[in-house]
Design a protein around this motif. Structure first.
Motif, short mmCIF file in Angstrom:
data_model
loop_
_atom_site.label_atom_id
_atom_site.label_comp_id
_atom_site.label_asym_id
_atom_site.label_seq_id
_atom_site.Cartn_x
_atom_site.Cartn_y
_atom_site.Cartn_z
N LEU A 165 -9.25 68.37 24.00
CA LEU A 165 -7.69 68.02 25.18
C LEU A 165 -7.10 67.08 25.17
CD1 LEU A 165 -6.87 72.04 23.24
CD2 LEU A 165 -6.25 69.46 22.87
N ASP A 166 -8.32 67.38 26.42
CA ASP A 166 -7.69 66.47 28.16
C ASP A 166 -8.21 65.31 27.50
OD1 ASP A 166 -7.59 68.67 29.85
OD2 ASP A 166 -8.56 69.00 30.46
N GLN A 167 -8.89 64.97 26.55
CA GLN A 167 -9.63 63.80 27.10
C GLN A 167 -8.16 62.98 25.99
OE1 GLN A 167 -12.83 63.47 23.98
NE2 GLN A 167 -14.07 63.80 26.17
N VAL A 168 -8.00 63.31 24.80
CA VAL A 168 -6.01 63.26 23.94
C VAL A 168 -5.07 63.24 24.82
CG1 VAL A 168 -5.07 63.53 22.59
CG2 VAL A 168 -7.35 64.03 22.23
N LYS A 169 -5.11 63.88 26.00
CA LYS A 169 -3.83 63.99 26.49
C LYS A 169 -4.41 62.49 27.01
CE LYS A 169 -3.24 68.55 27.16
NZ LYS A 169 -3.17 70.04 28.53
N MET A 170 -4.82 62.35 28.16
CA MET A 170 -4.69 61.51 28.69
C MET A 170 -4.82 59.55 27.53
SD MET A 170 -7.95 62.08 31.65
CE MET A 170 -9.39 63.32 30.37
N TYR A 171 -5.50 60.03 26.85
CA TYR A 171 -5.66 58.39 26.25
C TYR A 171 -4.50 58.35 25.54
CZ TYR A 171 -6.31 54.99 22.35
OH TYR A 171 -6.59 54.21 21.60
N VAL A 172 -4.15 57.32 26.43
CA VAL A 172 -2.38 55.93 25.77
C VAL A 172 -3.05 55.11 24.98
CG1 VAL A 172 -1.11 54.71 27.42
CG2 VAL A 172 -2.34 55.99 28.55
N THR A 173 -2.08 55.40 23.91
CA THR A 173 -1.74 55.04 22.70
C THR A 173 -1.43 53.39 22.46
OG1 THR A 173 -1.74 56.70 21.36
CG2 THR A 173 -0.92 55.04 20.49
N ASN A 174 -2.18 52.26 22.46
CA ASN A 174 -1.80 50.87 22.72
C ASN A 174 -2.03 50.22 21.46
OD1 ASN A 174 -4.95 49.27 22.70
ND2 ASN A 174 -4.25 51.09 24.91
N LYS A 175 -1.75 49.27 21.48
CA LYS A 175 -2.13 48.34 20.25
C LYS A 175 -3.78 48.18 20.19
CE LYS A 175 -2.41 43.28 22.45
NZ LYS A 175 -1.79 42.34 22.26
N SER A 176 -4.48 48.25 20.47
CA SER A 176 -6.13 48.14 19.80
C SER A 176 -6.51 49.88 19.20
CB SER A 176 -6.80 48.35 21.66
OG SER A 176 -6.55 49.50 22.18
N PHE A 177 -5.11 50.75 19.12
CA PHE A 177 -5.58 51.74 18.97
C PHE A 177 -5.39 51.28 17.04
CE2 PHE A 177 -4.11 55.84 16.55
CZ PHE A 177 -5.45 56.86 16.24
#
Length: 778
Positions: A165-177
């Motif tokens: 959950l911490d990893q998901v919260k910290m992840y910033v969705t960007n065009k690479s995703f």
């Protein structure tokens, strides 16, 4: 239900805009962070203006939300929208809702335009497509989390539910995703490339999470052999191969071995309906591999290279990554306030050494002696000298703890079992302690683990690994002491550990170093057991060896390399012992590499014969050198015969068309004409059967794409043999024409979220405005 706390402010705004689009049928323009003038989204048609305002105040007090809403009224008086939609992530009581409604009158045209947490969750139930497109939301669901935890992904990455959950919260969705999902779905194969620390593993995990949510299973492979054992199953599966080029030498021969195996595996992935393959590699290694290898850019070896470089991170994305890490950290308001002073945020975000790994470190590991006011300068110092992250803590460790990290470095890069690590540690710690006259304790291993756990290592499922990949990067640059490496060679028990140590040592020394032979001889005692320790560790498949327990071919290579360095004939005799062990059959790719072993021995034998003949001409046949050459020549002739015998025995196990291609090429490239005819008959029979049995083989293929792929393989097989593919082409084309309908590939990933990139300049004011959200209103 989905947890809105997993969303960043930007994620929440995107979610609200999507809900508004579904509910109103309008398309809204989004705005970047910073002073928004009361508009997070707008739709205008003529004089009609609809405005959206989003307040992600989950976890904050209701009073804080009221204060923020009152400020928005001033903007509403200026904007005068025909319709106003207000979204908040807070769960409001009826009294609280009435209070907000009163503040926002008369701008709320309908009561339904005031959205609270409960309303948002209702919309997600009504519009499941929205939920699918926001993976942070559905991942937080209990059922999905349990699936992730039991998928194999988190067994590999050692994460707990809270850490996910911490990893998901910290992840910033960007065009690479989005690009990664699109590339993987269209090609079935994805290579994520970039320098250390830019987020390759994180991106691979987020993409894997997305597939896990669509009923795929996950399998992290440490070698391609592991992948072959799982591919072809009916259940959808995502394979993950981390740093796939990082563990082979960038020499033409080493890469050609890996290429042939990889090409075969990739082709099987492409033929499979339900398989996907994600690989990561460091960008400089990949580019060097392209220069060395004939296969990587070959038209048949269609790897979907995807480069993830910190250079593609815009200022906005880098700021968002830093913000997200701070937002889930345990840092105080004073730390955040210090960052907002002066130009610290700009200095950190724009620093040339910025990368997500360092940002993660400075956001989570705060030395007690650093005051909050000095926090920005502390981050800046880390960015100026990233090596300091581990150098000072490492030097402060006791010798027994340093010895454990050294032992772990030369173990399996995916972590080592506690039992195997202890066996290696006991030997490493003993030889180092004796050499440097350091004390030895009965409980040194256990005590070292207690000291290192959480700070340097992590323990999960009876395996030990580095807590952060950057520790391995640090050790790689700081274990280059030849005296220390020489000490480590004197007492070893594990073949793969010995191989890792020798490869590292050989790279440090270089081929011209006079100590190569001396160090190689240190492995002589250990080499005596190389034909008897195949069964010490569990195998992946019957009659094969696990990644930890060095494979048949790798042992032969290792012994040859030790002989090259030292000219000790006992290394060659040990190769003979291994080749005589017929209890283990070689499979597929292992057999493909035997022609190169033959070439290595035959090339060396030619030099030995040439030198011996030179001594005969000079009548210098009584010296020790001549006697040694004769002994080596005798052993090498014996080795050639053993390799030939092994190859003939293994040919019956080569069934896959791509393996036949690789083997035929290796025979042509590496075996001499006088021996080719002996093995050619068997490989020729194998190739002949492939063409003769095309009609039965095509029963295994159900789609046009699969049949065309098989035809391409046969054309390549034809090019390396004397057989024509014309008849096979006719049979396959007839089969394609008889298919009742073309199979339309089912789109596995639906509603891939579109990265909403703001073209508005992300200036210093925007940065300050973003990070000011960290300050909780009093």
């Amino acid at each position: 239900m989905s947890d809105l706390t997993n969303l960043s402010w930007e994620d929440f705004e995107d979610l609200c805009l999507d809900i508004a689009k579904y509910e109103t049928g309008m398309r809204f323009s989004a705005f970047g962070p910073g002073a928004d003038g009361g508009e997070d989204g707008r739709h205008s048609k003529g004089d009609d203006l609809t405005v959206i305002q989003c307040k992600h105040y989950v976890g904050s007090s209701f009073d804080s939300l009221v204060s923020a809403v009152k400020k928005e009224v001033k903007n509403l008086k200026r904007l005068k929208p025909k319709r106003y939609l207000f979204f908040t992530s807070q769960l409001l009581s009826k009294t609280q809702w009435d209070k907000l409604k009163k503040i926002l009158d008369p701008y709320l045209l309908y009561d339904e335009d005031l959205w609270t947490q409960k309303d948002i969750e209702g919309a997600l139930r009504t519009h499941p497509d929205i939920l699918k497109s926001h993976f942070k939301l559905w991942l937080s669901g209990t059922a999905i989390l349990e699936k992730v935890l039991h998928s194999g992904l988190e067994e590999f990455t050692k994460a707990t539910k809270e850490e996910i959950l911490d990893q998901v919260k910290m992840y910033v969705t960007n065009k690479s995703f989005d690009e990664a999902l699109s590339k993987l779905e269209s090609e079935k194969v994805l290579i994520i490339s970039g320098p250390p620390g830019v987020g390759k593993t994180t991106l691979a995990k987020m993409v894997s999470y997305k597939y896990l949510g669509n009923d795929f299973s996950f399998f992290a492979i440490r070698s391609l052999e592991e992948g072959f054992s799982k591919i072809g199953k009916d259940k959808p599966i995502v394979f993950y191969f981390d740093d796939f080029l990082g563990r082979i030498e960038l020499r033409k021969r080493s890469l050609s071995e890996q290429d042939s195996e990889l090409a075969t595996f990739v082709n099987r992935i492409k033929k499979s309906k339900n398989a996907r393959f994600i690989l990561t590699t460091r960008s400089h290694i990949f580019e060097e591999a392209r220069l060395v290898s004939d296969y990587i850019d070959h038209s048949r070896f269609q790897l979907a290279k995807y480069i993830l470089d910190v250079g593609i991170y815009t200022r906005r994305i880098k700021a968002s990554i830093f913000y997200q890490h701070l937002n889930v950290s345990n840092l105080s308001q004073k730390h955040f306030a210090a960052l907002l002073e002066g130009d610290w945020l700009k200095t950190i975000i724009d620093h040339p050494n910025y990368n997500p790994r360092l940002i993660s470190y400075v956001s989570s590991d705060m030395p007690e002696e650093i005051e909050a006011v000095d926090y920005p300068e502390h981050i800046h110092n880390i960015l100026k000298k990233p090596d300091v992250v581990w150098k000072k803590p490492y030097r402060g460790l006791s010798p027994k703890s340093q010895d454990l990290l050294i032992t772990l470095y030369f173990s399996n890069q995916y972590g080592a079992s506690i039992d195997s690590l202890k066996k290696s540690y006991d030997k490493v710690h003993r030889v180092i302690s004796i050499h440097y006259n350091q004390p030895l304790g009965l409980n040194d291993f256990e005590e070292a683990i207690q000291i290192l756990e959480s700070g340097f290592i992590k323990i999960e499922n009876k395996k030990i690994d580095f807590i952060n990949p950057s520790i391995r990067d640090f050790l790689k640059e700081n274990l280059r002491d030849l005296n220390l490496l020489s000490i480590l060679t004197k007492d070893i028990w594990c073949p793969s550990w010995a191989n890792n140590l020798w490869k590292y040592t050989d790279q440090v020394m270089g081929y011209g170093n006079e100590k190569r032979g001396e160090l190689a001889l240190n492995f002589l005692e250990f080499s005596h057991d190389l034909d008897t320790v195949f069964s010490n560790l569990p195998s992946i498949r019957k009659n094969t060896y696990s990644y930890d327990n060095l494979s048949f071919i790798k042992r032969l290579e290792l012994l040859l390399n030790w002989w090259y360095a030292s000219e000790e004939v006992l290394f060659l005799k040990k190769i003979s012992d291994i080749l005589k062990n017929n209890s283990i059959l070689l499979e597929g790719s292992e057999a493909n590499n035997l022609p190169y072993i033959y070439y290595m021995v035959k090339s060396s034998l030619d030099y030995i014969i040439e030198e011996a003949e030179s001594l005969e001409l000079s009548e210098d046949t009584q010296g020790e050198r001549f006697k040694k050459l004769l002994e080596v020549k005798t052993v090498m002739f014996s080795l050639l015969a053993l390799v030939e015998s092994r190859l003939e025995l293994s040919l019956t196990e080569v069934r896959d068309v791509d393996e036949k291609i690789a083997l035929k090429r290796n025979i042509d490239d590496h075996m001499y004409d006088d021996i080719k005819s002996i093995v050619y008959n068997k490989i020729d029979n194998q190739i002949s059967q492939e063409f003769e049995l095309v009609e039965s083989h095509i029963d295994n293929y159900e789609t046009k794409d699969e049949l065309l792929e098989y035809l391409e393989s046969l054309k390549t097989l034809s090019s390396v043999s004397e057989y024509s593919y014309d008849d096979a082409e006719t049979v396959i084309e007839d089969r394609i024409n008889n298919l009742e309908e073309e199979e339309v590939a089912e789109e596995i990933i639906e509603n891939v979220p579109t990265y909403k990139s703001s073209e508005i300049e992300f200036n210093e004011d925007s940065i300050k405005s973003l990070f000011s959200n960290l300050i909780v209103p009093v």
